[in-house]
Structure formats: C-alpha cells, structure tokens
Design a protein around this motif. Structure first.
Motif, PDB file in Angstrom:
ATOM      1  N   ALA A   8       0.847  -1.199   0.000  1.00  0.00           N
ATOM      2  CA  ALA A   8       0.000   0.000   0.000  1.00  0.00           C
ATOM      3  C   ALA A   8       0.877   1.242   0.000  1.00  0.00           C
ATOM      4  N   GLY A   9       0.329   2.294  -0.585  1.00  0.00           N
ATOM      5  CA  GLY A   9       0.991   3.591  -0.559  1.00  0.00           C
ATOM      6  C   GLY A   9      -0.022   4.678  -0.280  1.00  0.00           C
ATOM      7  N   VAL A  10       0.448   5.795   0.252  1.00  0.00           N
ATOM      8  CA  VAL A  10      -0.418   6.943   0.517  1.00  0.00           C
ATOM      9  C   VAL A  10       0.166   8.153  -0.181  1.00  0.00           C
ATOM     10  N   MET A  11      -0.645   8.779  -1.036  1.00  0.00           N
ATOM     11  CA  MET A  11      -0.259  10.022  -1.694  1.00  0.00           C
ATOM     12  C   MET A  11      -1.118  11.152  -1.150  1.00  0.00           C
ATOM     13  N   LEU A  12      -0.525  12.328  -1.019  1.00  0.00           N
ATOM     14  CA  LEU A  12      -1.254  13.514  -0.586  1.00  0.00           C
ATOM     15  C   LEU A  12      -1.030  14.638  -1.589  1.00  0.00           C
ATOM     16  N   ALA A  13      -1.999  15.516  -1.659  1.00  0.00           N
ATOM     17  CA  ALA A  13      -1.891  16.679  -2.533  1.00  0.00           C
ATOM     18  C   ALA A  13      -2.160  17.934  -1.713  1.00  0.00           C
ATOM     19  N   PRO A  14      -1.124  18.713  -1.397  1.00  0.00           N
ATOM     20  CA  PRO A  14      -1.360  19.982  -0.709  1.00  0.00           C
ATOM     21  C   PRO A  14      -2.325  20.828  -1.519  1.00  0.00           C
ATOM     22  N   GLN A  15      -3.034  21.675  -0.845  1.00  0.00           N
ATOM     23  CA  GLN A  15      -4.083  22.455  -1.498  1.00  0.00           C
ATOM     24  C   GLN A  15      -3.555  23.143  -2.753  1.00  0.00           C
ATOM     25  N   GLY A  16      -4.172  22.803  -3.885  1.00  0.00           N
ATOM     26  CA  GLY A  16      -3.780  23.408  -5.142  1.00  0.00           C
ATOM     27  C   GLY A  16      -2.534  22.827  -5.771  1.00  0.00           C
ATOM     28  N   GLY A  17      -1.953  21.792  -5.155  1.00  0.00           N
ATOM     29  CA  GLY A  17      -0.718  21.216  -5.668  1.00  0.00           C
ATOM     30  C   GLY A  17      -0.904  19.820  -6.212  1.00  0.00           C
ATOM     31  N   THR A  37     -10.693  16.345  -2.631  1.00  0.00           N
ATOM     32  CA  THR A  37      -9.851  15.151  -2.577  1.00  0.00           C
ATOM     33  C   THR A  37      -8.438  15.581  -2.199  1.00  0.00           C
ATOM     34  N   ILE A  38      -7.973  15.146  -1.035  1.00  0.00           N
ATOM     35  CA  ILE A  38      -6.670  15.582  -0.543  1.00  0.00           C
ATOM     36  C   ILE A  38      -5.587  14.530  -0.740  1.00  0.00           C
ATOM     37  N   GLY A  39      -5.968  13.342  -1.196  1.00  0.00           N
ATOM     38  CA  GLY A  39      -4.973  12.295  -1.384  1.00  0.00           C
ATOM     39  C   GLY A  39      -5.616  11.016  -1.886  1.00  0.00           C
ATOM     40  N   VAL A  40      -4.793   9.959  -1.935  1.00  0.00           N
ATOM     41  CA  VAL A  40      -5.259   8.672  -2.448  1.00  0.00           C
ATOM     42  C   VAL A  40      -4.581   7.544  -1.665  1.00  0.00           C
ATOM     43  N   THR A  90      -3.200  25.301   9.132  1.00  0.00           N
ATOM     44  CA  THR A  90      -4.226  24.819   8.222  1.00  0.00           C
ATOM     45  C   THR A  90      -3.855  23.428   7.733  1.00  0.00           C
ATOM     46  N   LEU A  91      -4.814  22.761   7.121  1.00  0.00           N
ATOM     47  CA  LEU A  91      -4.545  21.435   6.569  1.00  0.00           C
ATOM     48  C   LEU A  91      -3.455  21.502   5.515  1.00  0.00           C
ATOM     49  N   SER A  92      -3.462  22.557   4.718  1.00  0.00           N
ATOM     50  CA  SER A  92      -2.443  22.684   3.674  1.00  0.00           C
ATOM     51  C   SER A  92      -1.051  22.737   4.274  1.00  0.00           C
ATOM     52  N   VAL A  93      -0.882  23.500   5.357  1.00  0.00           N
ATOM     53  CA  VAL A  93       0.423  23.603   6.013  1.00  0.00           C
ATOM     54  C   VAL A  93       0.857  22.245   6.544  1.00  0.00           C
ATOM     55  N   GLN A  94      -0.085  21.511   7.133  1.00  0.00           N
ATOM     56  CA  GLN A  94       0.243  20.209   7.704  1.00  0.00           C
ATOM     57  C   GLN A  94       0.671  19.217   6.626  1.00  0.00           C
ATOM     58  N   LEU A  95      -0.014  19.236   5.488  1.00  0.00           N
ATOM     59  CA  LEU A  95       0.354  18.334   4.410  1.00  0.00           C
ATOM     60  C   LEU A  95       1.716  18.708   3.836  1.00  0.00           C
TER      61      LEU A  95
END
Length: 286
Positions: free
Chosen positions: A62-71, A144-147, A188-193
């Motif tokens: 398994a893998g986890v991908m994240l997308a910072p806001q707008g990225g 959607t913030i990640g997968v 913010t969530l964006s900063v944390q990601l």
C-alpha cells in the motif's frame, strides 16, 4: 455423539478468525482516531494507515499520496521499497489509477494484465509483480486531498467487503487529519500536508544514507529508523534529521542484518554533503 462433535469441530477456527479480525479492525480504527495529541506526527500516522491497509485487506502493498491544497500528488508513505518505486514512476509519468482517482474523486480499479489504459504504468507495475491496483480517494467533504493505493499480486479485484473497508479507512484517514488540525487554529490542513511532504524527503534521505552505511536495503534501513525512534520515544522525523545533519551516528541505529552485501563502502559523504574518509585504524568514517 461423535457426529455432533465432527459437525461442531470446523466452526471453532472460523469463529476465532472472525473474532481476531474484529479485534484487528477495532484496534486499527482506534489507532487512526488517536490524533488529538500535542505531538501528532502526520508522517508516522500515514505510515500506520498504509500498514493497517496491508493487515486488514487482501493486498500485498500500500501507498499513501497527498496533494497539498492546489498542488500535485506527492508520495508520503509506502509499505515497501518495491511499491515506492512504482508509485514514484506513476507520479513522474503523470498517468495511472492513483492519478485518475485523485482527479475524478472516486475509486478506480485497474487490471495490470489488461491491455489499453495507462500502458507505461501497467508495464512498470507488472514488471515488479503487481497484477491489480485499487486507488481510493481520501476526501474531505468535496475536496480530494490524497489517495490510498492498494496493490495486489493476484489478478483479481478486492471483494466487495474489502472495497467497502478500504473506503472506510480512507474516510477515517481524512477525518483524523481534519480533526487534528482543529487543535491549532494557526495551522491549516495545507500547512500540515506540506510539513508531511517535507518530512518525507528527510526520511528518504536518511533511509538511503543508512542503507549505504550499513550495507542493507532501504526497507530494512527504514525499519531500523522506526525501531530506534520508538525505543527512544522520538519522532522518526527527528531521528532522520539528526542522521542527515551528522549529529547521530549511523552505528547507533541497529546493526547490519545477516545476508547483506560484504562490499566495502567507498569514500562517502553525509546526506548534508560533508565528506567522510574511512579511518585507517578503525574502518569508521571520521
């Protein structure tokens, strides 16, 4: 009497297995909900998410991908070096089920043995032994913030029950990330990601350095980093940073496992760029 006994016999392992699965499910969701702490570490949390996926679902990695806001999507956690490289290939190629799940905001499943869609990604993943992929979006309301990326070495989709559980794990991940951000109104969530992605880079750097110094593979190096961090009650990011900065000696973190390469290391540099020469008397770098 014997007939009754023979009928009842096979039911016991099934009941015990069901109880064991229920216990693991409960433990996993309790663990994922335990984010309301001052020293919450998003990277370690997402590694636990990936590990819970491999424990609870009929998958192999398994893998986890994240997308910072707008990225764009970025890889944050993976259960093995093999799947990490496949995930990075997908990101570089900008094609694959994980990219599609993020763009569409819905689960995507992909048979890697079938011709047609995403041929480059399919060929790369199939070469490493994977035959089927599920990509589950991590969603916060309409965003959607990640997968969650679930890889199988079996050419068949997950059962309906496992697919529902995978979506529940993705939802729990999203809720836990959002819940933790409410502890501090200045973050913010964006900063944390973004912090998670930066920390991941440091961990990868430390993992590669430790693997080279201890003549082992990246998976074993990462497990030694985690073991050292837990034993000393430290964040894995702090241990990785100290190793990269040269304030922590690689020899302090575990020992080389049997079967590792016996090739001598060349003159090397620390991850921060400081050259190290082997000491003629001890064989260690000065």
């Amino acid at each position: 009497m014997s007939s009754s006994s023979s009928c009842a016999g096979p039911e016991r392992p099934t009941e015990e297995a069901d109880n064991s699965r229920e216990a693991r499910l409960s433990a996993a969701f309790v663990d994922l909900a335990d984010t309301l702490v001052d020293d919450f570490d998003p990277v370690d949390f997402l590694y636990r998410v990936a590990e819970h996926c491999t424990t609870l679902l009929a998958i192999d990695d398994a893998g986890v991908m994240l997308a910072p806001q707008g990225g764009p999507l970025r890889l944050v956690a993976a259960t093995s070096e093999r799947v990490r490289l496949v995930e990075l290939f997908e990101l570089d190629a900008s094609q694959g089920p994980c990219q599609a799940a993020h763009a569409q905001g819905r689960p995507v499943e992909h048979d890697l043995t079938a011709p047609g869609q995403w041929p480059d990604f399919s060929a790369r993943a199939h070469k490493d032994g994977y035959l089927f992929v599920h990509a589950i979006p991590i969603r916060l309301r309409n965003e959607t913030i990640g997968v969650l990326n679930l890889f199988r070495v079996t050419a068949a989709p997950l059962s309906g029950a496992d697919q529902r559980l995978a979506r529940a794990l993705a939802d729990a991940t999203a809720i836990s990330l959002l819940q933790q951000t409410t502890l501090d109104h200045h973050r913010t969530l964006s900063v944390q990601l973004q912090q998670a992605l930066h920390t991941r880079t440091v961990i990868e750097q430390a993992k590669g350095f430790l693997a080279g110094r201890q003549h082992t593979d990246p998976d074993a190096a990462f497990q030694r980093l985690r073991t050292y961090a837990r034993r000393h009650q430290l964040r894995i990011a702090s241990v990785a940073r100290d190793l990269v900065d040269g304030t922590l000696e690689p020899d302090s973190i575990g020992t080389s496992a049997p079967g590792v390469s016996s090739q001598p290391l060349p003159v090397s540099a620390t991850p921060s760029g400081r050259t190290q020469q082997p000491d003629s008397a001890t064989g260690h770098s000065a």
